[in-house]
Enzyme design. Sequence first.
Site, mmCIF file in Angstrom:
data_model
loop_
_atom_site.group_PDB
_atom_site.id
_atom_site.type_symbol
_atom_site.label_atom_id
_atom_site.label_comp_id
_atom_site.label_asym_id
_atom_site.label_seq_id
_atom_site.Cartn_x
_atom_site.Cartn_y
_atom_site.Cartn_z
ATOM 1 C CB CYS A 297 -15.181 0.848 -13.591
ATOM 2 S SG CYS A 297 -16.092 2.344 -13.547
ATOM 3 C CB CYS B 14 -19.205 -3.418 -15.874
ATOM 4 S SG CYS B 14 -19.294 -2.811 -13.870
ATOM 5 C CD GLU C 17 -2.920 -0.729 -0.055
ATOM 6 O OE1 GLU C 17 -2.944 0.545 -0.627
ATOM 7 O OE2 GLU C 17 -3.589 -1.694 -0.512
ATOM 8 C CE1 TYR D 108 -7.035 3.254 -0.504
ATOM 9 C CE2 TYR D 108 -4.763 3.282 -0.097
ATOM 10 C CZ TYR D 108 -6.035 2.637 -0.916
ATOM 11 O OH TYR D 108 -5.786 1.440 -1.455
ATOM 12 C CB CYS E 9 -23.967 1.493 -13.895
ATOM 13 S SG CYS E 9 -22.754 2.831 -14.127
ATOM 14 C CG ASP F 229 -8.150 3.266 -4.756
ATOM 15 O OD1 ASP F 229 -9.389 3.135 -5.213
ATOM 16 O OD2 ASP F 229 -7.518 2.274 -5.385
#
Length: 330
Positions: free
Chosen positions: A178, A188, A25, A108, A194, A126
């Site tokens: 996406c 998707c 990360e 985060y 969506c 994120d």
Amino acid sequence: MPWRAGPAARATGERPDPYRVWLSEVMLQQTTVAAVKGHFARFTERWPRVEDLAAAEDAEVMAAWAGLGYYARARNLLKCARVVAEAHGGRFPDTREGLIALPGIGPYTAAAIAAIAFDRAEVVVDGNVERVMARLHDVRDPLPGAKGRLTELAARTTPEARPGDYAQAVMDLGATICTPRSPACGICPWRAPCAAREAGVAAELPAKTPKAAKPVRQGVAYLARRGDGAWLLEVREARGLLGGMLGWPGSGWAEEVPEHTPPVEADWRALPAEVRHTFTHFHLRLKLMVAEVGDAVPGRGSFVPLDRFRPADLPTLMRKAYDLARAEWP
């Protein structure tokens, strides 16, 4: 990805290693997966446990980090490893609150480690998740102002069961399907609900406030080479850009080249080409001065023998200067 424990492994009881999750990360902040994979493999081979990293020499870690950019992360990486090793017995805290108290871990990263490594139901947001949420809910308010709303929407869908798998799944959805340009809406899994796809605006979201033009700064770098092939290098001050990294002595960086003096007396000459490099907040134009030097004692830095000099240990900017100097000044 090498820092993950997949569904099959998890089914046998294997859990993600908090050290590897944390390391990945930190490396992935502002850096692509493709750029991180090689560095991650080298770090975990050389320092397989947080205690190993904590015991490493600063210069070794900074050299291994070269090429990943945002070098304050490497300094904080060492600080965090040492706190975990010394104050926590080599075990990472298993809550967001405990993690965020560690050096270099922000909201985060704390949420991501808590969710992925410890299955805490934390909201992990994120850039990929922001994009998925903006499209899923047809949020047209521009970023960064829309961050709060997108985080609230992400919180609504974060489950209590397997939150770590869910967090990684949404990030992967944004990274692979996406995507910022030409999203693959036809395959998707969230195609039906969506709202942006239904409205025909998925590719336009998330909207972003236009960024101001980046200023240009100027500077000078001095590349000195002794007759035996040794190069004159210095370790930059710990604070600021490229802090703690190896580099060529030179001037500061400003709108106009600041006053400066060469690091050693020599017959300096300017190369016809300049190094161009872009940082987050500005573009840099670096003039290169080169010289063959004798046994003069430098006022800054020290000579690194040729057999100990590794261009790969230099940050990208300094390596660009080296490559250009070698091409123009064989």
